[in-house]
Structure formats: structure tokens, C-alpha cells
Enzyme design. Structure first.
Site, PDB file in Angstrom:
ATOM      1  N   GLU A 119      14.429   2.419   0.218  1.00 27.13           N
ATOM      2  CA  GLU A 119      15.611   1.737  -0.315  1.00 27.13           C
ATOM      3  C   GLU A 119      15.383   1.226  -1.732  1.00 27.13           C
ATOM      4  O   GLU A 119      16.238   1.386  -2.597  1.00 27.13           O
ATOM      5  CB  GLU A 119      16.020   0.553   0.577  1.00 27.13           C
ATOM      6  CG  GLU A 119      15.716   0.691   2.043  1.00 27.13           C
ATOM      7  CD  GLU A 119      16.656   1.591   2.816  1.00 27.13           C
ATOM      8  OE1 GLU A 119      17.831   1.684   2.432  1.00 27.13           O
ATOM      9  OE2 GLU A 119      16.209   2.202   3.796  1.00 27.13           O
ATOM     10  N   PRO A 141       0.794   9.013  -2.208  1.00 25.34           N
ATOM     11  CA  PRO A 141       1.440   8.891  -3.525  1.00 25.34           C
ATOM     12  C   PRO A 141       2.321  10.091  -3.880  1.00 25.34           C
ATOM     13  O   PRO A 141       3.362   9.924  -4.522  1.00 25.34           O
ATOM     14  CB  PRO A 141       0.258   8.787  -4.497  1.00 25.34           C
ATOM     15  CG  PRO A 141      -0.873   8.280  -3.672  1.00 25.34           C
ATOM     16  CD  PRO A 141      -0.666   8.828  -2.285  1.00 25.34           C
ATOM     17  N   ARG A 151       0.838  -1.191   0.000  1.00 27.57           N
ATOM     18  CA  ARG A 151       0.000   0.000   0.000  1.00 27.57           C
ATOM     19  C   ARG A 151       0.877   1.246   0.000  1.00 27.57           C
ATOM     20  O   ARG A 151       1.911   1.284   0.665  1.00 27.57           O
ATOM     21  CB  ARG A 151      -0.807  -0.061   1.280  1.00 27.57           C
ATOM     22  CG  ARG A 151      -1.949   0.867   1.367  1.00 27.57           C
ATOM     23  CD  ARG A 151      -2.551   0.581   2.712  1.00 27.57           C
ATOM     24  NE  ARG A 151      -3.883   1.077   2.844  1.00 27.57           N
ATOM     25  CZ  ARG A 151      -4.551   0.985   3.989  1.00 27.57           C
ATOM     26  NH1 ARG A 151      -4.012   0.390   5.038  1.00 27.57           N
ATOM     27  NH2 ARG A 151      -5.756   1.471   4.071  1.00 27.57           N
TER      28      ARG A 151
END
Ligand code: FES
Ligand code: FES
Lengths: 705, 177
Positions: A672, A598, A594
């Protein structure tokens, strides 16, 4: 009822503070009666201090004290190992003896009334050394297995050696990544103030609780007596995971001076005072059948570390599960040298290991005359073959498809040097990305107030990914309150404990704790008031409701292999005469569970792409092999991407992924994985453009001429 | 750049540091300070006036985090000695908003999420304001070139360029209207 906030592109709640200059970073707290510190550092890599003459420095105007190993208080240095510390070895002790272990080691601390006075006095401390032979050239050090069970460092499944020998198509190459420094724009800084036996530290860190525990151990005091405050971190990328020696120096200085001390590292000191991504050398051998089935993978790598600590990172982890292969061998070794200990830098291990693996996969695709996406699809595993567990979710196919489509990959002509734009050689390359889903125990507290607002808190950090904002979203969403009514606080050891702000685990861990605390508080309030609406309930109750929640992973790691996956596609243009590479387009698709925000998530991903451009084309801490000195320890000569290096087209796709297994929020983390895969995709694109395979980063123009 | 004596040179010049009376005009307010002559404008702002919005990322003129406006021109405050800034009109990030109302570029930085950690942001915004007023914000490519003295290690470049474009559009529309 308020609209769902998780998944919404809200603007950062701390945005106003940041654009007005009001966000307060470590060096910026107003502490009265402050003295300034400057550090004298060794200019040899191994040996002893023969003499240290501080007379002139002590006489210099404004100087309060000059602290060296001869007059420094003896520190307790009780055993303490936090998660980011090397499992084997002992941390550097500062100003405790005449031993020099690495270039740039702190050997004296000057305390003065002003910064200018401290800097001047540090320059006139005269030191002579008894030099000893130093291992500072990684090429000259024989790698060894780290201490511990050899089975942890060398892993085998199937018959990799004979399978490789028998394979019809083979690639066997060595890939080198030089040392890289994180270089956050904010330099490390600590303000230390003692009050009796209690210490307050305003510090740049990715983990306030670890700083408190480390400094408590160093000074032999209780961790409860150390308060660490760190609300804003001006970038860190892993460099702030550990508690470095300068924090001890600041606290030591404040004790000696008998007043608060501020210590800010210079940019040059950032190359000696905190860790770095270690130099790595990796050999990858791949064997495959004519139809592109992988039959053998052998991946061995070694990395530099110090003589006093065995730093290791997850260099070879992804190789064990990313592609299906019955015969796999990985071996991880270290090269101990007279350098300071490396540390985790964004996607530690994965970023480096995947550069080698995904470059080799591209070489194999060329050998097979097969599209590199097709090669990966043919080796898509149906489970984690290393752990023998199903993936909790794995969206690699969808990532390849979505990114390839957006990129227009179908238009690619396979032959190197076959695509051009005017004089420029155009190259299209791709690579896979993956990073583990990390979820660690975390706590949070929610306080609901009668006026219908809420305060939510956890001792988390925000070095840039948007913790302030995403946690406010989760809290407001869970409480059903408008976002303006919720105030989230972080970065203070007085708050409930959060895990380390690294390994892409903050959203999963702290986010789940915030959600749990808010649920608990909300249930209590509604139950107590017998109401259905929270604001009404709070009005009825007329007093604050507090709830604390602790979350921790269950047994899901025993049942699932949990990782984020992605795919990165890149277009480069290479000047055939100058060898200069420009990245024109990057498209990244990620299956990361999820996505809470955004808009901010996109920032994180384009940031990772920019970091990857640096890794592929520019970044290199040039260590003088004779003495371990970093010859480009500044931001003019250590090249990082600037505005003009940013590709005109950067496209980020989050593929729809619902993973009920990973953690209560269903997030996998993004920080990462956004970096992983970028450097190999660029290297592969450069091969496609030029026909030259450069196996040593960074790919600078000289290597293409 | 005027007034650019390297602080390193100044600091190496010796220990003699009779304080100097300096009067600095910052964001429209006059500040009288007694300073070590080696003090840079950036350190005067941060350490003496507690105007910490201007950031130090290198102290060597290499990162742009310390960018301020001096008589309307962008300068790196870490390369300017405070004493030589006397008589100049200095504008820092703290002086950009009009009370509660953000400068259009500050607003577009938030809207476009043109930062992560925020440490380069003050410098980016001050340089961006100058970039627009210099007429160097005509195209994304122009902005990229003229903003390249401001490093963002978080890599927010794409969004910074968009934010500057947005603010430049606000400017030109207010000027035309
Ligand atoms: S601090 Fe002035 S340019 Fe970096
Ligand atoms: S936002 Fe972190 S350096 Fe630019």
C-alpha cells in the site's frame, strides 16, 4: 549451512509457471461438464422490476435455464460479516426479489452450454422497470456521519478552530478524487461445482476462507462444506477482498443447472459487479506560524457509499499523527447513494487522504516561501500525538534525506515556472507517505520429509506481491535448507487459515506463521533424532515430521504506534500549449522494516508508482450523474498508464530499518505505501511546473489550459 | 488487422449457430474443432482447447493480454474469430519454449522480475517477441511505444522493457555470431 535467504533477491519461484502460461487462474481450471453463465444487469439505479420476459432467451439454442427473482431458489442469507464487509448494513441479495438498488445490479442469470450461447441469450431477456428517484450525483447528496459513536468519526485535540483563526499563515482548500476502479487485468471469475451439499469454488479472491464462510452463510450450509481454491490471482488491488454477488450467482447457477458452472465477468461488469475506490471530497485547513510550525489542522472528508451498506475507509487516519500539531480536528462522513457499495482499493483511505493533506502541506510551503521538505522536517513529531504512543520506528527523516539526495533536490529553484527543458515546463514536487503496519493472526504448517525436502503451507493469497516466493524464502531460511528443497503452497481452504490478503499484512502475518511452523518442525526433528543437521536428522528419523504454528499479535499495539513511512519525489514535464503532463522521474524512499526480497519488493514499489501516475493523471470512472451509469466502463476509455506512460527513471530506496516491535519478522509491508504519496507528489510537481494548483484528480490536460 | 470482425457484432448477428468445422494449427499441431461460428480465437484456445496461457482481460482488443502470433505477426486473439484463423500458423505462449528450454524473453522476464500477478505476462511476452522481430526494440523509448498496446495493471513496465532489451541483445548477438 545455507546462506541466509531472507533479504536476498531470488527470482520468483512461480516465475516459470507465469512465463509459460502454465499458472492456472480461476477461470482456467478444467472441470468436466461445465455450463457457462452470463448475467443480465439492471439499467436503472433505483426501482423495481415491473416485468421480465425470458421466453426468447429460454428458447435460444443451448440454453439450460434462465434464473430470475421469480424462479430462483430462496437463499438463506444468514448473517455473516467478514472483515472486508461494511460494519453497518446488509449485503446485496441476488435474485431474491424485484428490488433494484443500483445500476448494473444482477437481475437474471442465463446458463447455457457455451459462452456464446449464454451471452446471446442474456441479450434477449426483456425487462421493464418501475423507476424511482435515484440519488446518483455525489454533489447533490448531503453527507452524514456514519452510524455508531460520533466520537469515532469526529476527533478533536486541542483547540483547532481558534488556533486556525489565530494562525499567521493559513491554507483552506477542498480536494476532490473521483471514483476509481481497480481494473486488474484478470476479470473476476468463479467456477462452482456441487457434490451433494458440498461445494467447490475455483475463485479469484484475496481471501479463500472468507469466500467459504460467506457462501456458506448465503446458502445456509456449513463453511467446512465449501472448499475454495485460488492459487493465482491476476491482480486485484483490493477488489478481491470481499466475496461479491457473482460468486453466489455461480454457485446458484450450478445448483439450478445440476452441473458445474463457470461465470466470468466482462470488463464492463467489472465496474458494477465489484467495488471501487469511492469518490471523495475533502477540505483541509492548515494554520502555521511564520517559522513553519503547524498550529492547526482541520481535515474533513466525505465519500460515496451505497444505500444498503455504510462503507468507510481510513481517509483521515494519517492526518492525526503524520505531522506534529497541537490542535487537530478530523471529521469523516458518508454520502449514501443509489450506487453499489464501494470497497478498499490499494492504500484505501491513506491514498486519498494523503493526496489532500500533502497537497495542502505544499500549498502551505508556498505560502510560507519555505522548501516543502524543510516544512515537513520542522513538523516532525517525536511521538504519535493522536495515540500518545512512541513510534516503534519512524524513518521519515532518513527517507526525505535519501530520496532528496538521489533526486538532486538541492538543485531545485523554488519559483513556479522557473525550470524548463526546451518548451517544456519542468516541475519538481514531493510528498510524504505512510501506511499502518498490520499484523493479524495466521497459521501455517510445515512438513519435513525423510528425503530432506519440506512442504510448507498456509491458505494465503498471491495477487502479485510474491507470496509464493517470499514464503518459500522464509521457510528455507528458517529450516536452513536450499530454496529448491522447499515447496510452499497457498490459496486453498484446506490449508491452515491465513488472514485477508490486503492491508499489506501478508508478509508480517503469514511470514511470521511460516517462520514459527518451520522453527517448530526443525526443533522437533533435530530433538527427535539427536542431530545437529536437519538433513541428517530427517534421514535418521525416516518419517515425516509435521508442525503447525499459529501466530498472533501481542500487546505491542498498546505500547507502540506502528507504521511504515516514506517520501516520494517526482519530476514532471508539462507541455505549455497542450497541457499534457509526462512524469519523467520518480524516486521513492521507504522505511518499511525488513525487506525480504529486494528484487520483488522493487516490483511492488514501481507498481505502486505506476498506480499513482494513473491516480494523478488519468483514472476516473465517469459516473453519469443522471442515472449512475459508468460512461467509460472499459479499458479504452478508463485510462490507465501504459508502457509509454512509465517514467524513464524509477528509483526505489529501502532505508535501513530494524524494528523489533512490529512482528517476529520485523517487516512492515509495502503493497500500500508504494501508492501513497505518489499522486500528491505529482500534483505538487505540476504546481511547481505551471503555477496552477489543480485540486481535482485526475489532472488531465484540460485542467491545465 | 486481418480477420477482425468484432465478436460483439458476430454475437449480435443472431441465435442461429449451426456448428462449424474448423481446423486450427496451433504451435505446430493441427486441431479439428466443431465450433459455434461466433467463437473467437481466444475462446477457442481457452474454452475448447484448454490452452489457457493466452489470457482474456477485456475481450475488446483493449488490453493485449490475449496477444498471440499469427503467421509471425502479433494479433489480439479476442478480436479474431476462430473460423477466420483457419489456415494460419498460430503461436501461443505454450509454444514458445523449446521443451524445457525457455525462450530468451521468457528467461529474461524471470530474471528481471517483469511481472507481478502474471496475468498480462503471456501477452507481454508474445508482443515482446514480435516487437523484437519487427525491429522495434532498438531503445527503451522504442519499446515503450511499441509495447503500449499491452497493459500491465501491476505496473511492471520498467522491468518488462529491461527484459525485452536483454532478450533483444541475445538475439542480435546470436545473429552476429
Ligand atoms: S482480451 Fe484481447 S485485448 Fe484484452
Ligand atoms: S503482471 Fe499483473 S497485470 Fe501485468
Amino acid at each position: 549451512m545455507t546462506a541466509a535467504l531472507i533479504g536476498k533477491s531470488v527470482s520468483r519461484v512461480d516465475g516459470r509457471l507465469k512465463v509459460t502460461g502454465a499458472a492456472t487462474y480461476a477461470a482456467e481450471f478444467e472441470v468436466p461438464n461445465l455450463a457457462h453463465a452470463a448475467v443480465v444487469r439492471s439499467i436503472v439505479a433505483n426501482g423495481r422490476i415491473a416485468s421480465i420476459d425470458t421466453a426468447e432467451a429460454e428458447r435460444a439454442p443451448g440454453v439450460i435455464a434462465v434464473v430470475t427473482h421469480r424462479n430462483a431458489p430462496r437463499l438463506a442469507y444468514q448473517p455473516h460479516k467478514g472483515l472486508p464487509d461494511a460494519a453497518v448494513g446488509e449485503r446485496l441479495h441476488v435474485l431474491q426479489d424485484d428490488r433494484v438498488n443500483h445500476q448494473g445490479q444482477p437481475i437474471a442469470l442465463v446458463l447455457a452450454e457455451t459462452l456464446e450461447q449464454a451471452v446471446y441469450a442474456a441479450e434477449v431477456v426483456r425487462v421493464t422497470y418501475r423507476n424511482e428517484a435515484a440519488a446518483t450525483d455525489v454533489a447533490g447528496v448531503d453527507p452524514v456521519l456514519p452510524t455508531g459513536k460520533p466520537a469515532e468519526w469526529e476527533i478533536r485535540r486541542g483547540e483547532p478552530d481558534s488556533a486556525f483563526e489565530q494562525a499567521e499563515f493559513r491554507v483552506d482548500q477542498t480536494y476532490v478524487i473521483p471514483r476509481e476502479n481497480h481494473n486488474p487485468i484478470e476479470m473476476f471469475a468463479t467456477i462452482a461445482a456441487w457434490e451433494g451439499d458440498s461445494l467447490t469454488l475455483w475463485d479469484k479472491t484475496q481471501w479463500v476462507h472468507n469466500v467459504a464462510e460467506e457462501i456458506a452463510a448465503v446458502f445456509g450450509i456449513a463453511a467446512e462444506n465449501v472448499r475454495v481454491i485460488s492459487p493465482f490471482v491476476g491482480g486485484a488491488f483490493g477488489s478481491g477482498l470481499r466475496c461479491w454477488p457473482h460468486v453466489t450467482l455461480a454457485a446458484l447457477g450450478a445448483r439450478v443447472a445440476g452441473r458445474p458452472v463457470k461465470l466470468v465477468l466482462s470488463r464492463r461488469e467489472m465496474y458494477y459487479g465489484v467495488g471501487y475506490r469511492p469518490h471523495t471530497v475533502q477540505r483541509v485547513a492548515l494554520g502555521a506560524s511564520r517559522d513553519g510550525q503547524l498550529q492547526a489542522i482541520r481535515h474533513e472528508g466525505h465519500q460515496e457509499t451505497s444505500t444498503y451498506e455504510e462503507f468507510t475507509e481510513a481517509l483521515l487516519s494519517a492526518t492525526r499523527f503524520l505531522h506534529a500539531c497541537p490542535n487537530v480536528h478530523t471529521r469523516h462522513r458518508i454520502a449514501p447513494m443509489n450506487v453499489h457499495t464501494p470497497t478498499y482499493m490499494r492504500a484505501p483511505g491513506e491514498a486519498s487522504g494523503m493526496y489532500a493533506l500533502e497537497s495542502a502541506m505544499d500549498e502551505l510551503a508556498v505560502a510560507l516561501d519555505m522548501d516543502p521538505v524543510e516544512l515537513r522536517l520542522r513538523n516532525e513529531p517525536d511521538k504519535d500525538e493522536f495515540k500518545d504512543l512512541p513510534f516503534s520506528s519512524r524513518s521519515t527523516r532518513e527517507c526525505y534525506r535519501a530520496a532528496a539526495e538521489r533526486f538532486g533536490w538541492a538543485q531545485r529553484t523554488a519559483a513556479p515556472r522557473s525550470m524548463r527543458d526546451g518548451r517544456s515546463l519542468i516541475g519538481w514536487g514531493m510528498a510524504s507517505a505512510t501506511y499502518p503496519m498490520n499484523y493479524a493472526p495466521a497459521s501455517a504448517m510445515a512438513r519435513l520429509l525423510p528425503d530432506g525436502t519440506a512442504e510448507v503451507m498456509s491458505a494465503a493469497s498471491d495477487m502479485g506481491p510474491g507470496t509464493w516466493t517470499s514464503m518459500t524464502q522464509v521457510a528455507a531460511d528458517t529450516l536452513g535448507l536450499p530454496i529448491e528443497r522447499v515447496k510452499f503452497t497457498l490459496g486453498d481452504t484446506n490449508l491452515p487459515r491465513a488472514p485477508i490478503h490486503g492491508g499489506s499484512m501478508t508478509m508480517a502475518s503469514v511470514g511470521s506463521a511460516v517462520q514459527a511452523a518451520c522453527r517448530k518442525a526443525r526443533d522437533e526433528a533435530l530433538g527427535g533424532a539427536g542431530a545437529n543437521d536437519l538433513e541428517e536428522a530427517m534421514k535418521l528419523l525416516g518419517q515425516a515430521i509435521e508442525a503447525t504454528a499459529d501466530v498472533a499479535p501481542g500487546d505491542e499495539t498498546k505500547r507502540f504506534s506502528m507504521h511504515a513511512f516514506g517520501a516520494v519525489f517526482v519530476e514532471v514535464a508539462v507541455d505549455p500549449d497542450l497541457g499534457e503532463t509526462r512524469v519523467r522521474r520518480i524516486v521513492g524512499a521507504y522505511g518499511a522494516g525488513r525487506v525480504v526480497n529486494p528484487k520483488i519488493a522493487r516490483s511492488q514499489c514501481i507498481g505502486g508508482m505506476i498506480g499513482g501516475i494513473g491516480m494523478a493523471l488519468m483514472e476516473h470512472s465517469a459516473v453519469d450523474p443522471r442515472n449512475g451509469r459508468v460512461t467509460n466502463a472499459n479499458l479504452a476509455e478508463y485510462a490507465v498508464p501504459v508502457h509509454a506512460d512509465a517514467p524513464p527513471v524509477m528509483d526505489v530506496i529501502f532505508v535501513d530499518e530494524h524494528d523489533p516491535h512490529v512482528n517476529p519478522l520485523g517487516v512492515k509491508g509495502l503493497g500500500e505505501i508504494a501508492l501513497v504519496g505518489v499522486a500528491p507528489a505529482i500534483a505538487n510537481a505540476i504546481f511547481h511546473a505551471t503555477g496552477k494548483r489543480v485540486r481535482e484528480l485526475p489532472i488531465t490536460p484540460d485542467k491545465l489550459l | 488487422m486481418r480477420g477482425a470482425i468484432s465478436p460483439a457484432v458476430a454475437q449480435a448477428a443472431g441465435a442461429a449457430t449451426a456448428p462449424l468445422d474448423v481446423s486450427l494449427r496451433i504451435n505446430g499441431t493441427e486441431h479439428r474443432l466443431s465450433l459455434d461460428p461466433r467463437t473467437t480465437l481466444l475462446d477457442a484456445l481457452r474454452e475448447h482447447l484448454h490452452l489457457t496461457g493466452s489470457k482474456k482481460g477485456c475481450g475488446l482488443g483493449q488490453c493485449g493480454a490475449c496477444t498471440v502470433l499469427m503467421d509471425g505477426m502479433r494479433v489480439k486473439a479476442c478480436l479474431s474469430l476462430a473460423a477466420l484463423a483457419q489456415g494460419r500458423e498460430i503461436k501461443t505462449i505454450e509454444g514458445l519454449a523449446q521443451g524445457d528450454e525457455l525462450h530468451p524473453l521468457q528467461a529474461s522476464f524471470i530474471e528481471r522480475d517483469a511481472f507481478q500477478c502474471g496475468y498480462c505476462t503471456s501477452g507481454q511476452i508474445m508482443a515482446g517477441v514480435a516487437c523484437i522481430s519487427e525491429g522495434h526494440a532498438g531503445s527503451p523509448q522504442d519499446i515503450r511505444e511499441w509495447m503500449s498496446g499491452n497493459l500491465c495493471r501491476c505496473g511492471a513496465y520498467d522491468h518488462i522493457v529491461a527484459a525485452i532489451q536483454d532478450a533483444a541483445a541475445v538475439y542480435s548477438s546470436t545473429q552476429e555470431g
